[in-house]
Design an enzyme around this catalytic site. Structure first.
Site, short mmCIF file in Angstrom:
data_model
loop_
_atom_site.label_atom_id
_atom_site.label_comp_id
_atom_site.label_asym_id
_atom_site.label_seq_id
_atom_site.Cartn_x
_atom_site.Cartn_y
_atom_site.Cartn_z
N ASP A 53 8.68 -12.21 -0.13
CA ASP A 53 9.48 -12.92 1.57
C ASP A 53 9.29 -13.75 2.27
OD1 ASP A 53 10.71 -10.09 1.58
OD2 ASP A 53 9.18 -8.58 2.50
N SER A 72 2.44 -1.49 -7.33
CA SER A 72 0.93 -1.10 -6.64
C SER A 72 0.62 -2.36 -5.60
CB SER A 72 -0.34 -0.06 -6.69
OG SER A 72 -0.79 -0.07 -5.75
N LYS A 77 6.19 1.90 -6.98
CA LYS A 77 4.56 2.75 -6.26
C LYS A 77 4.83 1.60 -5.12
CE LYS A 77 0.17 4.64 -6.80
NZ LYS A 77 -0.15 3.43 -5.45
#
Length: 540
Positions: free
Chosen positions: A301, A290, A315
């Protein structure tokens, strides 16, 4: 109006009514009406008294269980648990307790640093015999815990048998607001490495993270390690604010997409960073979920950190809290979240999970490619795949049993009773003579000490019996069983190197609190050493 027109209007009306009959709103009304009718008929006709509360709760839980594991009903009486999850605070004395059985006293297992328990002189091994004049005999550990909690500023009186002197005294403790920090450790390692171990994302953790990074920079930090292994997540806004410490203000961290307009949004950093250049390592494993995946995915990224470890849990779902009648709340999945490159962390096939619930391996043919800020290829499909895969130590079934059965924890209490003090953490080591003492303690305790191989053998032997093949294979089975059978004491001696670090951690926290346990864990952390020796500790 012609007869043909009337027929056409009638046909259109029937089609419209038919479509309405199949609408979600109609279906919802239909099943609500059926459920109410069933309960009313049961209440009138069922032969015994009807446990309405129980069957209604089971019905609600069963309904939600058919969706995802994170959409749950929280009745009013469980709201405090939800607030504890979000804020990690409660009113109390700040100590972990241990109650061996209903007829035993409450034992102070571990007072927190700077807690009321510590301030008023309660130490590990002290026995609480009564709370506010009521004996703890016959009470469960949960009941005792509830009596010890209360509003900050209120007082609770303990009748205590002191560990060292054996004296019985009354101690009045003023409760405080106890805040359990998600930053379990922040400190400098060798070589200018700053290390932060974070266990969750509850309210306020980002501000503490910012403070710790600032402090470590002042201490000469040249590389930052953020350890998110086993971190199951928490509040999304805290994840965004943690990323803001390491990237330029205004950087996009995560986006959410849901059915409702309010469930679709993009979150960017709104604070000035502390450092955008220092090399960062983020350690993750299959238990990193999460909000942990938001942090790891965003930094990956943006090419701001090297992600190391193993694929994360997978998740990618966002939960929101919705109010319900009678003080209840619904924690409902309202959206999926996406990293800056557009990846969804949620597993493609939710059913394909490993035993621990984390996402299983997914072939590249079922995933899509995305690009990081510097053009590196990353993939979706569930979880965050690390830039550098690290090896994780696997522990024997014996060690797991010693931990889950509480044998090591019980021994730590016994050790504290015999030793008034221990050396400083850096100098503390569990000796060979100590381990002999531990074996003597553990061998008389009841726990499942079979090896994994023995458990598989026992299962196979039972299957052979059911198939009627056990007698035919009896000689082979007896020979193999003789090899696999190992006395408890022998097995404990064999696994000494694996067990000792766990014992040292449990003992250290009894004298020097939780940070001492993390320092011991770092001492034996082979995965951390792999990460620090990797040639890819750099910015991309």
């Amino acid at each position: 109006m012609t007869k043909r027109s009337l027929l056409l209007i009638g046909l259109l009306l029937c089609l419209t009514l038919g479509a309405g009959a199949q609408s979600p709103r109609f279906k919802l009304g239909k099943w609500t009406e059926i459920q109410t009718a069933i309960l009313q008929e049961l209440n009138r006709s069922y032969v015994d008294s009807l446990p309405v509360d129980r069957i209604e709760r089971r019905g609600v839980d069963a309904m939600l269980a058919d969706l995802d594991p994170y959409t749950v009903y929280i009745p009013e009486e469980e709201n405090e648990d939800l607030q504890m999850l979000i804020h990690k605070t409660y009113g109390g004395i700040g100590a972990v307790i241990y109650k061996p059985d209903l007829q035993g006293n409450v034992i102070i297992n571990e007072p927190y640093a700077d807690s009321p328990a510590q301030k008023y002189g309660l130490v590990c091994g002290d026995e609480i015999m009564a709370i506010d004049g009521e004996s703890v005999i016959g009470l469960t550990s949960q009941q005792c815990s509830e009596k010890m909690r209360g509003d900050p500023g209120t007082q609770v009186v303990f009748h205590v048998k002191k560990l060292r002197s054996g004296e019985e005294v009354d101690i009045t403790v003023t409760r405080e607001r106890i805040k359990l920090s998600d930053i379990e450790y922040a400190g400098m390692l060798d070589g200018g490495v700053g290390y932060i171990s974070q266990t969750g994302f509850s309210d306020g953790v980002a501000a503490e993270f910012r403070e710790k990074v600032t402090q470590l920079k002042k201490q000469g930090m040249k590389t930052l390690v953020l350890d998110l292994r086993g971190n199951g997540g928490g509040l999304m806004n805290e994840a965004v604010d943690i990323v803001s410490v390491l990237v330029p203000k205004g950087s996009m961290v995560v986006s959410a997409k849901g059915k409702e307009a309010r469930s679709s949004y993009t979150l960017k950093t709104t604070q000035e960073p502390v450092d955008t250049k220092i090399p960062v390592i983020v350690l993750v494993d299959s238990g990193s979920a999460s909000a942990s995946e938001i942090v790891a995915g965003a930094l990956q990224d943006m090419d701001r950190a090297t992600i190391m470890g193993e694929r994360t849990f997978g998740k990618g779902l966002v939960q929101s809290i919705r109010p319900l009648p009678y003080g209840g709340e619904l924690k409902v999945t309202t959206a999926k979240y996406y990293t800056p490159s557009g990846r969804c962390v949620q597993a493609i096939d939710y059913a394909q999970r490993r035993a621990d619930g984390s996402v299983a391996a997914i072939p590249d043919s079922l995933t899509r490619e995305f690009k990081t800020a510097h053009g590196r290829t990353v993939r979706d499909g569930g979880g965050i795949t690390p830039d550098v895969k690290l090896d994780f130590r696997e522990y024997s079934r014996l060690t797991y049993s010693l931990v889950t059965y509480g044998i090591i924890e019980q021994y730590a209490l016994e050790y504290v009773r015999k030793h008034e003090r221990i050396p400083a953490v850096k100098d503390f080591h569990f000796t060979d003579a100590d381990y002999v003492d531990f074996i003597a303690f553990a061998k008389d305790k009841e726990f499942d000490y079979r090896s994994s191989a023995k458990t598989y053998f026992d299962r196979a032997k039972e299957e052979l019996r059911l198939d009627g093949l056990d007698e035919e294979m009896k000689p082979q089975l007896e020979a193999l069983e003789a090899k696999l059978n190992m006395e408890k004491e022998e097995f404990l001696r064999l696994m000494k190197d694996e067990i000792v670090p766990f014992i040292e951690q449990e003992i250290a926290v009894r004298y020097y609190f939780q940070t001492a346990g993390v320092e011991i864990r770092i001492r034996y952390d082979d995965t951390l050493r792999q990460a620090l020796s990797s040639e890819r500790i750099q910015q991309y």
